[in-house]
Motif scaffolding. Structure first.
Motif, PDB file in Angstrom:
ATOM      1  N   GLU A  79       0.835  -1.211   0.000  1.00  0.00           N
ATOM      2  CA  GLU A  79       0.000   0.000   0.000  1.00  0.00           C
ATOM      3  C   GLU A  79       0.869   1.261   0.000  1.00  0.00           C
ATOM      4  N   GLN A  80       1.909   1.222   0.798  1.00  0.00           N
ATOM      5  CA  GLN A  80       2.799   2.378   0.886  1.00  0.00           C
ATOM      6  C   GLN A  80       3.475   2.648  -0.458  1.00  0.00           C
ATOM      7  N   GLN A  81       3.961   1.593  -1.089  1.00  0.00           N
ATOM      8  CA  GLN A  81       4.632   1.762  -2.379  1.00  0.00           C
ATOM      9  C   GLN A  81       3.639   2.186  -3.462  1.00  0.00           C
ATOM     10  N   LEU A  82       2.437   1.667  -3.382  1.00  0.00           N
ATOM     11  CA  LEU A  82       1.410   1.975  -4.386  1.00  0.00           C
ATOM     12  C   LEU A  82       1.207   3.484  -4.503  1.00  0.00           C
ATOM     13  N   ARG A  83       1.226   4.154  -3.361  1.00  0.00           N
ATOM     14  CA  ARG A  83       1.023   5.605  -3.387  1.00  0.00           C
ATOM     15  C   ARG A  83       2.233   6.343  -3.954  1.00  0.00           C
ATOM     16  N   ASP A  84       3.394   5.680  -3.994  1.00  0.00           N
ATOM     17  CA  ASP A  84       4.604   6.325  -4.518  1.00  0.00           C
ATOM     18  C   ASP A  84       4.880   5.960  -5.974  1.00  0.00           C
ATOM     19  N   MET A  90      13.961   3.665 -14.269  1.00  0.00           N
ATOM     20  CA  MET A  90      15.226   3.176 -13.713  1.00  0.00           C
ATOM     21  C   MET A  90      14.879   2.217 -12.582  1.00  0.00           C
ATOM     22  N   PRO A  91      15.835   1.392 -12.170  1.00  0.00           N
ATOM     23  CA  PRO A  91      15.519   0.474 -11.072  1.00  0.00           C
ATOM     24  C   PRO A  91      15.116   1.219  -9.809  1.00  0.00           C
ATOM     25  N   ASP A 288       9.098  -4.383 -11.069  1.00  0.00           N
ATOM     26  CA  ASP A 288       8.030  -3.469 -10.646  1.00  0.00           C
ATOM     27  C   ASP A 288       8.096  -3.303  -9.126  1.00  0.00           C
ATOM     28  N   ALA A 289       7.850  -2.092  -8.701  1.00  0.00           N
ATOM     29  CA  ALA A 289       8.117  -1.744  -7.303  1.00  0.00           C
ATOM     30  C   ALA A 289       7.152  -2.418  -6.322  1.00  0.00           C
ATOM     31  N   LEU A 290       5.928  -2.696  -6.765  1.00  0.00           N
ATOM     32  CA  LEU A 290       4.973  -3.323  -5.838  1.00  0.00           C
ATOM     33  C   LEU A 290       5.425  -4.728  -5.437  1.00  0.00           C
ATOM     34  N   LEU A 292       8.413  -5.913  -5.609  1.00  0.00           N
ATOM     35  CA  LEU A 292       9.646  -5.807  -4.817  1.00  0.00           C
ATOM     36  C   LEU A 292       9.324  -5.440  -3.369  1.00  0.00           C
ATOM     37  N   ALA A 293       8.370  -4.531  -3.186  1.00  0.00           N
ATOM     38  CA  ALA A 293       7.976  -4.159  -1.818  1.00  0.00           C
ATOM     39  C   ALA A 293       7.398  -5.376  -1.099  1.00  0.00           C
ATOM     40  N   ALA A 294       6.585  -6.143  -1.821  1.00  0.00           N
ATOM     41  CA  ALA A 294       5.992  -7.351  -1.226  1.00  0.00           C
ATOM     42  C   ALA A 294       7.086  -8.358  -0.875  1.00  0.00           C
ATOM     43  N   ALA A 295       8.026  -8.555  -1.785  1.00  0.00           N
ATOM     44  CA  ALA A 295       9.109  -9.527  -1.553  1.00  0.00           C
ATOM     45  C   ALA A 295       9.958  -9.089  -0.370  1.00  0.00           C
TER      46      ALA A 295
END
Ligand code: PMP
Length: 433
Positions: A79-84, A90-91, A288-290, A292-295
């Motif tokens: 959720e936090q990453q989703l808003r960003d 770039m990576p 994708d950042a979501l 990665l955040a989950a992992a």
């Protein structure tokens, strides 16, 4: 009721071949008319179907949901990453955080590259081995995904040019001779041994260690497909559990609690082959950042809490309980939960030893009607509680008694309220999905 489930299945028949994103999650795996066809919500170890019926979940999406559905630490990170933002040019720095965690816990990991599905990374691993060794033949055992390199030599090979299948040779788990024969038939041309470190049966005669020795002797790359075993058999995967380190390993399920991310991890010199000018690996959504955040969140929980111990303990209680019930009802020659506590399968056979679709269907029906999502696959999670296991064993006892009665009375057909597994649509075995 299953009204909405049944309506949705009818709609799917017009629009979606096999009615499902994967055959192994589709209607052929279930008693049609008794099983729900679509699930829409999950919390912890429980899921709800589209008619609001609640079940204790055991297939757990076939392994990805290692912590539990909607697990707070993962949901919050996403959720936090989703808003960003989700994708960038770039990576995202989370790529480094996840790589670092994998390198810390996985014995063979010196470098890491990400994908989305298991097939991405198993196929990359085979390509890397071919590029690294300059050899063509892949010796393989186990399921590694839908691409041609894995399916070309199986019976599901329609649409695949023969030449592709000809470069893949299959061996049998626990049959070291069948592996040796591939090296004898293709001297100096076997690029890799690609294998699941373990399936349902335990390794015999140091089979895992012997694959390592053969790869070393022959100069082939040893690749473990840990898509199912990773983070589940031990934090560092089956390679940690069995104490045998491959050159390269593939991960997906359990890495991000259901978010789509996979990884290939391995020895620096092999992994650096990806940087060679004429080796190519790329995809739209890798990194994708979501995911990665989950992992990152999921791996942190697995490392900091007793996730694998919990999964082993709950799995052991349930597996032993099932097998004890089978014995108590005189069915121990007809059904057994085989495999390891973190991943086992309830199998049914008739008196001649052939798979018994009808007995399994009746057992499944009795479970579904009592709120246990039973498909045979048991992939327990950190969220499966003692009371889930107690309730499930009560339900298994009722189901076992019914199946024992039905076998005695020879009337399984009459007791089935729906179509048995695989009756109307083609059922495939295998572990896809
Ligand atoms: N290897 C193993 C051991 C698997 O269990 C799976 C999927 N069940 C795969 C590879 C293929 O992964 P995917 O379906 O994500 O491509």
């Amino acid at each position: 009721s299953l009204d909405r489930s049944n309506r949705l299945l009818q709609q799917a028949q017009n629009m979606i071949p096999e009615c499902s994103q994967t055959n192994s999650k589709g209607p052929t795996q279930w008693v049609q008319g008794v099983a729900p066809t679509h699930l829409e919500r999950g919390k912890g170890s429980h899921v709800w179907d589209v008619d609001g019926n609640e079940y204790v979940d055991y297939p757990m999406a076939l392994g990805p949901i290692i912590l539990g559905h909607n697990y707070p630490a993962v949901t919050n990170a996403v959720e936090q990453q989703l808003r960003d933002g989700t994708m960038f040019s770039m990576p995202h720095p989370l790529q480094l955080a996840v790589a670092e965690q994998l390198i810390d816990v996985v014995p063979c990991a010196e470098m890491v590259r990400f994908g989305k599905n298991g097939s991405d990374v198993t196929t990359l691993a085979a390509k890397l081995a071919r590029a690294y060794t300059g050899r063509e033949i892949i010796a393989t055992q186990g399921y590694h995904g839908w691409p041609d390199v894995w399916m070309g030599q199986t019976s599901l090979d329609r649409g695949i040019p023969d030449v592709v299948g000809d470069l893949t040779e299959s061996f049998e788990y626990n049959d070291i001779e069948s592996l040796e024969q591939i090296f004898t038939a293709h001297p100096g041309d076997v690029a890799a041994i690609v294998t699941t470190p373990v399936n349902l049966a335990e390794p015999e005669d140091d089979f895992v260690q012997r694959m390592r020795e053969i790869a070393d002797r022959e100069g082939a790359v040893l690749i473990f497909d840990e898509i199912l075993t990773g983070f589940r058999f031990a934090v560092g995967g089956a390679q940690e559990y069995f104490g045998v380190t491959p050159d390269v390993a593939c991960f997906a399920k359990g890495m991000a609690n259901g978010f789509p991310i996979s990884a290939v991890a391995g020895r620096r010199d092999v992994m650096q082959t990806i940087e060679a000018d004429d080796v190519f690996y790329s995809m739209t959504y890798a990194g994708d950042a979501l995911s990665l955040a989950a992992a990152n969140a999921c791996l942190s929980v697995i490392r900091e809490e007793n996730v694998t111990d919990h999964i082993f303990e709950q799995g052991q209680t349930l597996q032993r309980g099932y097998n004890d019930l089978a014995a108590a009802y005189g069915l121990d020659h007809r059904t057994e939960c085989v495999g390891y506590p973190p991943r086992f399968s309830a199998q049914f056979s008739d008196e001649t030893g052939k798979p018994d679709r009808l007995a399994k269907s009746l057992f499944m029906q009795e479970c579904l009607e009592r709120g246990v999502l039973f498909s045979g696959n048991h992939l327990l999670s950190y969220s499966h509680t003692d009371s889930d296991i107690d309730h499930t064993l009560d339900v298994y006892e009722t189901a076992m008694e019914t199946v024992a009665d039905a076998i005695d009375a020879d009337d399984i057909d009459d007791r089935l309220d729906g179509e048995p597994i695989g009756a109307t649509l083609r059922q495939r075995t295998g572990e896809d999905g």
